[in-house]
Design an enzyme around this catalytic site. Structure first.
Site, PDB file in Angstrom:
ATOM      1  N   ALA A   5       0.856  -1.232  -0.087  1.00  0.00           N
ATOM      2  CA  ALA A   5       0.292   0.008   0.001  1.00  0.00           C
ATOM      3  C   ALA A   5       1.020   1.370  -0.041  1.00  0.00           C
ATOM      4  O   ALA A   5       0.286   2.396   0.131  1.00  0.00           O
ATOM      5  CB  ALA A   5      -0.915   0.057   1.222  1.00  0.00           C
ATOM      6  N   ASP A  58       8.459  -7.436   5.433  1.00  0.00           N
ATOM      7  CA  ASP A  58       9.071  -7.849   4.145  1.00  0.00           C
ATOM      8  C   ASP A  58       7.981  -9.043   3.984  1.00  0.00           C
ATOM      9  O   ASP A  58       8.058  -9.989   4.762  1.00  0.00           O
ATOM     10  CB  ASP A  58      10.417  -8.191   4.456  1.00  0.00           C
ATOM     11  CG  ASP A  58      10.903  -8.552   2.814  1.00  0.00           C
ATOM     12  OD1 ASP A  58      10.277  -8.927   2.025  1.00  0.00           O
ATOM     13  OD2 ASP A  58      12.152  -7.970   2.330  1.00  0.00           O
ATOM     14  N   TYR A  67       8.835 -13.321 -14.657  1.00  0.00           N
ATOM     15  CA  TYR A  67       7.670 -12.265 -14.065  1.00  0.00           C
ATOM     16  C   TYR A  67       6.269 -13.187 -14.692  1.00  0.00           C
ATOM     17  O   TYR A  67       5.409 -13.183 -13.785  1.00  0.00           O
ATOM     18  CB  TYR A  67       7.716 -10.982 -14.688  1.00  0.00           C
ATOM     19  CG  TYR A  67       6.517 -10.217 -14.205  1.00  0.00           C
ATOM     20  CD1 TYR A  67       6.252  -9.880 -12.892  1.00  0.00           C
ATOM     21  CD2 TYR A  67       5.703  -9.737 -15.234  1.00  0.00           C
ATOM     22  CE1 TYR A  67       5.439  -9.108 -12.398  1.00  0.00           C
ATOM     23  CE2 TYR A  67       4.705  -8.806 -14.579  1.00  0.00           C
ATOM     24  CZ  TYR A  67       4.320  -8.643 -13.304  1.00  0.00           C
ATOM     25  OH  TYR A  67       3.175  -8.203 -12.672  1.00  0.00           O
ATOM     26  N   VAL A  77      -0.313  -0.347 -16.418  1.00  0.00           N
ATOM     27  CA  VAL A  77      -1.027   0.757 -15.273  1.00  0.00           C
ATOM     28  C   VAL A  77      -0.018   1.743 -14.977  1.00  0.00           C
ATOM     29  O   VAL A  77       1.061   1.421 -14.367  1.00  0.00           O
ATOM     30  CB  VAL A  77      -1.317   0.036 -14.154  1.00  0.00           C
ATOM     31  CG1 VAL A  77      -2.342   0.993 -12.840  1.00  0.00           C
ATOM     32  CG2 VAL A  77      -2.506  -1.349 -14.188  1.00  0.00           C
ATOM     33  N   GLU A 118       5.327   2.433  -9.448  1.00  0.00           N
ATOM     34  CA  GLU A 118       6.698   2.356  -9.373  1.00  0.00           C
ATOM     35  C   GLU A 118       7.220   1.251 -10.109  1.00  0.00           C
ATOM     36  O   GLU A 118       8.250   0.883  -9.955  1.00  0.00           O
ATOM     37  CB  GLU A 118       7.193   2.561  -7.900  1.00  0.00           C
ATOM     38  CG  GLU A 118       7.006   3.769  -7.241  1.00  0.00           C
ATOM     39  CD  GLU A 118       7.460   3.847  -6.032  1.00  0.00           C
ATOM     40  OE1 GLU A 118       7.974   2.762  -5.279  1.00  0.00           O
ATOM     41  OE2 GLU A 118       7.024   4.742  -5.268  1.00  0.00           O
ATOM     42  N   PHE A 119       6.284   0.550 -11.122  1.00  0.00           N
ATOM     43  CA  PHE A 119       6.361  -0.784 -11.581  1.00  0.00           C
ATOM     44  C   PHE A 119       7.464  -0.619 -12.520  1.00  0.00           C
ATOM     45  O   PHE A 119       8.334  -1.422 -12.454  1.00  0.00           O
ATOM     46  CB  PHE A 119       5.015  -1.399 -12.223  1.00  0.00           C
ATOM     47  CG  PHE A 119       5.054  -2.591 -12.871  1.00  0.00           C
ATOM     48  CD1 PHE A 119       4.962  -3.728 -12.081  1.00  0.00           C
ATOM     49  CD2 PHE A 119       5.394  -2.757 -14.088  1.00  0.00           C
ATOM     50  CE1 PHE A 119       5.070  -4.973 -12.670  1.00  0.00           C
ATOM     51  CE2 PHE A 119       5.528  -3.919 -14.733  1.00  0.00           C
ATOM     52  CZ  PHE A 119       5.423  -5.246 -14.041  1.00  0.00           C
TER      53      PHE A 119
HETATM   54  P1  NDP Z   1       4.588  -0.197  -7.241  1.00  0.00           P
HETATM   55  O1  NDP Z   1       5.953  -0.735  -7.475  1.00  0.00           O
HETATM   56  O2  NDP Z   1       4.210   0.932  -7.098  1.00  0.00           O
HETATM   57  O3  NDP Z   1       4.020  -1.226  -6.052  1.00  0.00           O
HETATM   58  C1  NDP Z   1       4.390  -2.127  -5.380  1.00  0.00           C
HETATM   59  C2  NDP Z   1       4.165  -2.361  -4.028  1.00  0.00           C
HETATM   60  O4  NDP Z   1       4.439  -3.761  -3.666  1.00  0.00           O
HETATM   61  C3  NDP Z   1       4.846  -1.283  -3.111  1.00  0.00           C
HETATM   62  O5  NDP Z   1       3.993  -0.950  -2.064  1.00  0.00           O
HETATM   63  C4  NDP Z   1       6.018  -2.043  -2.460  1.00  0.00           C
HETATM   64  O6  NDP Z   1       5.958  -1.656  -1.076  1.00  0.00           O
HETATM   65  C5  NDP Z   1       5.143  -3.494  -2.191  1.00  0.00           C
HETATM   66  N1  NDP Z   1       6.624  -4.624  -2.089  1.00  0.00           N
HETATM   67  C6  NDP Z   1       7.299  -5.053  -2.999  1.00  0.00           C
HETATM   68  N2  NDP Z   1       8.014  -5.994  -2.640  1.00  0.00           N
HETATM   69  C7  NDP Z   1       7.595  -5.855  -1.253  1.00  0.00           C
HETATM   70  C8  NDP Z   1       8.139  -7.063  -0.042  1.00  0.00           C
HETATM   71  N3  NDP Z   1       9.077  -7.782  -0.283  1.00  0.00           N
HETATM   72  N4  NDP Z   1       7.576  -7.041   1.120  1.00  0.00           N
HETATM   73  C9  NDP Z   1       6.616  -6.316   1.261  1.00  0.00           C
HETATM   74  N5  NDP Z   1       6.150  -5.286   0.276  1.00  0.00           N
HETATM   75  C10 NDP Z   1       6.410  -5.304  -1.079  1.00  0.00           C
HETATM   76  O7  NDP Z   1       3.887  -1.359  -8.343  1.00  0.00           O
HETATM   77  P2  NDP Z   1       2.334  -1.419  -8.898  1.00  0.00           P
HETATM   78  O8  NDP Z   1       1.357  -0.795  -7.865  1.00  0.00           O
HETATM   79  O9  NDP Z   1       2.162  -1.387 -10.206  1.00  0.00           O
HETATM   80  O10 NDP Z   1       2.129  -3.194  -8.371  1.00  0.00           O
HETATM   81  C11 NDP Z   1       1.117  -3.447  -7.547  1.00  0.00           C
HETATM   82  C12 NDP Z   1       0.931  -4.853  -8.128  1.00  0.00           C
HETATM   83  O11 NDP Z   1       0.185  -4.876  -9.461  1.00  0.00           O
HETATM   84  C13 NDP Z   1       1.946  -6.050  -8.439  1.00  0.00           C
HETATM   85  O12 NDP Z   1       1.681  -7.395  -7.989  1.00  0.00           O
HETATM   86  C14 NDP Z   1       2.285  -5.602  -9.877  1.00  0.00           C
HETATM   87  O13 NDP Z   1       2.834  -7.057 -10.321  1.00  0.00           O
HETATM   88  C15 NDP Z   1       0.764  -5.899 -10.365  1.00  0.00           C
HETATM   89  N6  NDP Z   1       0.468  -5.365 -11.637  1.00  0.00           N
HETATM   90  C16 NDP Z   1       0.993  -3.936 -11.934  1.00  0.00           C
HETATM   91  C17 NDP Z   1       0.742  -3.627 -13.410  1.00  0.00           C
HETATM   92  C18 NDP Z   1       1.581  -2.305 -13.808  1.00  0.00           C
HETATM   93  O14 NDP Z   1       1.589  -2.103 -15.008  1.00  0.00           O
HETATM   94  N7  NDP Z   1       1.860  -1.304 -12.791  1.00  0.00           N
HETATM   95  C19 NDP Z   1       0.071  -4.427 -14.315  1.00  0.00           C
HETATM   96  C20 NDP Z   1      -0.471  -5.597 -13.777  1.00  0.00           C
HETATM   97  C21 NDP Z   1      -0.035  -5.980 -12.810  1.00  0.00           C
HETATM   98  P3  NDP Z   1       7.322  -1.501  -0.397  1.00  0.00           P
HETATM   99  O15 NDP Z   1       8.528  -1.201  -1.390  1.00  0.00           O
HETATM  100  O16 NDP Z   1       7.203  -0.227   0.595  1.00  0.00           O
HETATM  101  O17 NDP Z   1       7.774  -2.724   0.431  1.00  0.00           O
HETATM  102  C1  8X3 Z   2       2.616  -5.769 -15.594  1.00  0.00           C
HETATM  103  C2  8X3 Z   2       1.860  -5.615 -16.946  1.00  0.00           C
HETATM  104  O1  8X3 Z   2       2.537  -6.496 -19.317  1.00  0.00           O
HETATM  105  O2  8X3 Z   2       4.335  -5.251 -17.936  1.00  0.00           O
HETATM  106  O3  8X3 Z   2       1.925  -6.846 -15.027  1.00  0.00           O
HETATM  107  O4  8X3 Z   2       3.961  -7.597 -17.479  1.00  0.00           O
HETATM  108  S1  8X3 Z   2       3.158  -6.328 -18.032  1.00  0.00           S
END
Ligand code: NDP
Ligand code: 8X3
Length: 257
Positions: A10, A60, A153, A186, A190-191
């Site tokens: 979150a 974590d 991934y 999306v 930070e993805f």
């Molecule tokens: P962000 O990087 O913005 O968010 C990822 C979140 O995961 C952060 O809050 C981070 O918190 C947390 N996180 C990562 N590693 C850990 C860990 N080891 N322990 C606890 N928390 C962790 O990316 P998104 O919001 O895009 O990603 C959210 C989800 O959506 C993921 O599962 C991603 O695969 C999925 N997704 C994203 C897409 C995109 O295009 N953005 C598309 C499809 C799916 P912190 O670093 O503070 O621990």
């Molecule tokens: C994130 C979307 O297409 O980068 O899950 O894998 S993609």
């Protein structure tokens, strides 16, 4: 009805957008992530701007003992979790299989698969005792369709897809719903910057088309949890209108802005 909802990941992106949306809807929230200061900043902001009760948990997700300790530390107000949103996850690297970095593979597998399993194991035990619960996994279109260099991934998100189905089969007789949301690209997350290890040029993947926004996923989550108890949305696959598949993206410019 006010629910108690735990959101993993979150501190940014989709998880933060979900927290903002669900706080507006007066739900009580447990915000999880490793970055304590950032999480506190978001939690304080939500406390200021909503009537929701907010609790932060820093741990974590890759470490089972840390997960257990964190969940068991919850104050009484937050122990009965109605909804678990398994959102924490990441992609690291975009390499052909022969060039992949082992450390990246371990981190993705440990976070996206094992972390989701750890939290789900711990919280589902209480949900079973309560005879009530809803688990929502954030999968990906990468869990429905592979793409070149997506290898590990994609495999982790295919695992989330399989777990979403299998966990439902394990828990439906305990009145626990299991849903999955699978987004395409999306932005407002930070993805990409994490995937490309801070390289802003490589991470610039959204400027020439209009992808989903984190808020779009939050609206879908709100819809899923607002369905009446006899209804389970099992799976939603969603992408921006300019994205037809993982590799078919109309990059001729941002439309619909
Ligand atoms: P962000 O990087 O913005 O968010 C990822 C979140 O995961 C952060 O809050 C981070 O918190 C947390 N996180 C990562 N590693 C850990 C860990 N080891 N322990 C606890 N928390 C962790 O990316 P998104 O919001 O895009 O990603 C959210 C989800 O959506 C993921 O599962 C991603 O695969 C999925 N997704 C994203 C897409 C995109 O295009 N953005 C598309 C499809 C799916 P912190 O670093 O503070 O621990
Ligand atoms: C994130 C979307 O297409 O980068 O899950 O894998 S993609």
């Amino acid at each position: 009805m006010t629910k108690t909802i735990l959101i993993s990941g979150a501190s940014s992106g989709i998880g933060l957008a979900i927290a903002n949306k669900l706080a507006q809807c007066h739900h009580n929230l447990i915000l999880c992530g490793r970055r304590a200061e950032l999480l506190k900043k978001h939690a304080d902001n939500l406390r200021l701007n909503s009537t929701s009760k907010i609790h932060e948990l820093n741990f974590d997700i890759r470490n089972y003992n840390e997960c257990e300790k964190a969940i068991h530390s919850l104050p009484d107000d937050f122990t009965n979790i109605d909804v678990l949103i398994n959102n924490a996850g990441l992609a690291l690297g975009l390499d052909f299989i022969q060039d992949g970095k082992l450390e990246d593979w371990e981190t993705m597998i440990d976070t996206n698969i094992k972390g989701l399993l750890y939290i789900t194991r711990i919280i589902s035990q209480k949900m079973i005792a309560n005879k009530n619960g809803h688990i929502i996994n954030i999968g990906s279109t990468a869990g429905k369709e592979t793409y070149p260099k997506g290898n590990v991934y994609c495999a982790t998100k295919f695992a989330v897809d399989a777990l979403s189905k299998s966990i439902r089969q394990d828990l439906y007789l305990h009145n626990i719903r299991v849903s999955q949301v699978c987004p395409g690209h999306v932005e407002e997350t930070e993805f990409a910057i994490n995937r490309f290890d801070g390289d802003k040029t490589k991470a610039n993947i959204y400027s020439d088309f209009n992808p989903l926004k984190a808020k779009d996923i939050a609206d879908i989550i709100d819809f899923i949890i607002s369905c009446p108890p006899h209804v389970t949305i099992q799976d939603i696959v969603v992408a921006g209108t300019q994205q037809a598949s993982a590799t078919l993206i109309d990059r001729s410019g941002r439309r619909f802005d």
